[in-house]
Enzyme design. Structure first.
Site, short mmCIF file in Angstrom:
data_model
loop_
_atom_site.label_atom_id
_atom_site.label_comp_id
_atom_site.label_asym_id
_atom_site.label_seq_id
_atom_site.Cartn_x
_atom_site.Cartn_y
_atom_site.Cartn_z
N ASN A 114 138.49 80.48 30.90
CA ASN A 114 137.25 79.82 30.48
C ASN A 114 137.36 78.31 30.62
O ASN A 114 136.36 77.63 30.87
CB ASN A 114 136.94 80.20 29.02
CG ASN A 114 136.72 81.69 28.86
OD1 ASN A 114 136.42 82.39 29.82
ND2 ASN A 114 136.88 82.20 27.65
N GLU A 170 135.09 84.60 35.19
CA GLU A 170 134.26 85.41 34.28
C GLU A 170 132.81 84.91 34.22
O GLU A 170 132.25 84.71 33.15
CB GLU A 170 134.90 85.45 32.88
CG GLU A 170 136.26 86.11 32.90
CD GLU A 170 136.84 86.44 31.54
OE1 GLU A 170 136.28 86.03 30.50
OE2 GLU A 170 137.88 87.14 31.52
N TYR A 219 141.08 93.27 28.94
CA TYR A 219 142.03 93.16 27.83
C TYR A 219 141.81 94.37 26.94
O TYR A 219 140.67 94.84 26.81
CB TYR A 219 141.75 91.89 27.01
CG TYR A 219 142.07 90.61 27.74
CD1 TYR A 219 143.35 90.09 27.75
CD2 TYR A 219 141.08 89.93 28.43
CE1 TYR A 219 143.65 88.91 28.42
CE2 TYR A 219 141.36 88.75 29.11
CZ TYR A 219 142.64 88.25 29.11
OH TYR A 219 142.94 87.09 29.78
N GLU A 248 143.28 88.85 35.39
CA GLU A 248 143.62 88.72 33.96
C GLU A 248 143.72 90.13 33.41
O GLU A 248 142.74 90.90 33.50
CB GLU A 248 142.55 87.95 33.18
CG GLU A 248 142.57 86.46 33.43
CD GLU A 248 141.60 85.70 32.52
OE1 GLU A 248 141.42 86.10 31.34
OE2 GLU A 248 141.02 84.71 33.01
N GLN A 266 148.55 85.96 29.11
CA GLN A 266 149.01 84.82 29.87
C GLN A 266 150.54 84.84 29.84
O GLN A 266 151.12 85.85 29.44
CB GLN A 266 148.41 83.55 29.29
CG GLN A 266 146.86 83.57 29.39
CD GLN A 266 146.19 82.27 29.00
OE1 GLN A 266 146.82 81.25 28.78
NE2 GLN A 266 144.87 82.31 28.90
#
Ligand code: AHR
Length: 484
Positions: free
Chosen positions: A70, A171, A241, A289, A335
């Protein structure tokens, strides 16, 4: 009894080492106080924490995404270059903080070289412009006598950084994103950004932000991107996620089905569009991610403690990437340091969380070809589904060294037996068995008890065509076996 049948000749696809990639963002203590810690006795003269470098090197991450996330949707890359004391501090709206810009492009490249990884930069497609994006490519990769190339040289980097991988935005499908875009807006923006970026450097690979929210428009997003930019896009990026917030172990373990469904669906759309639009260039998936988010009683959220069950779910995700090796050519653990991360620092040292160990074992043992294997045996019920195999398995072959690697997650709360049958060839000599387990699925590593979960190596002596093992409850076993 559980059985795994392996034929080393039954290959699926080459396994891209880029599936063992990472991601670091200007978020929390990932950069400042993590990778970069000016004045720390653990940092080198450039401020890069050397204990972090050593730990990241163990993960053998071949590619690293930066600077967001982000964060990138409000980032001005020019703020993060040049003399540090002259760099502007800026209000940062993704995470509502102040960005000092003392760590930027050149420091990131330096870090990448130290950990032996290839940089992958994401450009600002939120409140940024295509001018900034193309200038960033030129600053990094240019060789002509332009102002931007001279600027890089003045900053101490005579040779180009040669950044090959570039993401356009992050995103963009989510309302949490600065400059969120409709499917049409993003397809259009990607096409123009990508066109200019490739005009600056035709050798770069472009990653398009496909979906992260998996909202109803995700198919339309993919379709529009491929229709309009099929000549430019190299990777279609997806994110996910997962967590165990409902505190239901078997539901958590059943997430393998979600990963399978999503990857299979994405592959279907890619295949359909390639056929329909006669796209001849290869276009792959980048899960750029992915991770579990900790939800343990020791603390959850981005700086929480990962439990053993999170490590199992990370291993299950890696298994899915190996089984989908034909389409998934990049994946980036999100991460790497301090933020939803395998490595946690404090001023005097670092801790390796549970999820460090499966990633390390997979990344170090995986071969260059994914195998199509068959397995069967005990089942469980979870997430509203019955008949799920307690074992989650993937396999690779190192073709040169003739080493078979088997990645087995035992999702049962009980121990179980498994027989590996080699359907062609034979095992030759001793193998290695790496086991990652722990007292219960909730166990975590802490600074006080840092090795509650860690990799334990056990001897392994297969017979000619068979190896039989006892798997620990809720554990990950990685086998490395020489075959002839
Ligand atoms: O990794 C943390 C955040 O999760 C990233 O900034 C964003 O891309 C995702 O929503």
């Amino acid at each position: 009894m559980n059985t795994i049948k392996v034929d080393p000749g039954r290959t699926l696809a080459p396994l891209s080492r880029h599936v063992f990639g990472g991601f670091v963002e200007h978020l929390g203590r990932c950069i400042y106080g993590g990778i970069y810690d000016e004045g720390s006795r653990l940092a080198d003269e450039h401020g890069i924490r050397q204990d972090v470098v050593e730990a990241v090197r163990r993960l053998r991450m071949p590619i690293m995404r930066y600077p967001g996330g982000n964060f990138v949707s409000g980032y001005r890359w020019q703020d993060g270059i040049g003399p540090k004391d002259e760099r502007p501090a800026r209000a940062e709206l993704a995470w509502h903080t102040v960005e000092s810009n003392r760590f930027g492009t050149d420091e990131f490249i330096r870090f990448c070289r130290q950990v032996d990884t290839e940089p992958y930069l994401a450009v600002n497609c939120g409140d940024g412009s295509m001018r900034e994006a193309r200038d960033w490519v030129e600053y990094c990769n240019g060789t002509s006598e332009t102002a931007l190339v001279k600027l890089r040289r003045r900053n101490g980097y005579e040779a180009p950084h040669n950044v090959r991988y570039w993401g356009v935005g992050n995103e963009v499908d989510g309302p949490w994103q600065m400059g969120m875009k409709t499917p049409e807006e993003y397809a259009r923006a990607f096409t123009e950004y990508g066109k200019l970026m490739k005009w600056v450097d035709p050798d770069i690979k472009l990653v398009a932000a496909w979906t992260s929210g998996w909202f109803e428009d995700w198919v339309e997003r993919g379709q529009l991107l491929l229709e309009q930019a099929g000549h430019l896009v190299d990777y279609m990026a997806i994110h996910w996620y997962v967590d165990n917030r409902s505190n239901d172990y078997y539901q958590y373990m059943a997430l393998s089905e979600l990963f399978e469904e999503r990857l299979t669906a994405c592959e279907g759309l890619l295949a359909a569009m390639k056929t329909c639009r006669k796209l001849e260039r290869p276009i792959y998936l980048a899960v750029d991610e992915w991770n579990a988010i900790p939800h343990s009683e020791h603390g959850g959220g981005i700086d929480g403690s990962y439990s053993l069950e999170d490590a199992l779910v990370d291993a299950i995700q890696l298994n899915a990437f190996i089984r989908h090796a034909g389409s998934v050519k990049m994946a980036n653990l999100a991460q790497v340091v301090n933020v939803i991360a395998p490595i946690v620092t404090r001023p005097d040292g670092l801790l390796l969380q549970t999820i460090f160990y499966p990633f390390e074992a997979y990344s170090q043992q995986a071969g260059d070809v994914a195998l199509d294997i068959y397995w069967d045996g005990d089942t469980f019920e979870g997430g509203g589904r019955a008949g799920l195999r307690v074992l989650d398995v993937a396999a690779t072959l190192d073709e040169g060294a003739r080493r078979l690697a088997l990645f087995i997650v035992n999702r049962s709360l009980e121990g179980c037996d498994v027989t590996v049958d080699l359907q062609a060839g034979r095992f030759v000599g001793a193998g290695r068995q790496l086991v990652i387990g722990g007292a219960n699925p909730q166990v975590v590593n802490t600074f006080a008890d840092p090795y509650a979960v860690a990799t334990v190596e056990k001897p392994l002596m297969p017979q000619d065509e068979q190896v039989t093992l006892e798997l620990e409850p809720h554990s990950i076993t990685v086998l490395s076996l020489p075959v002839a």
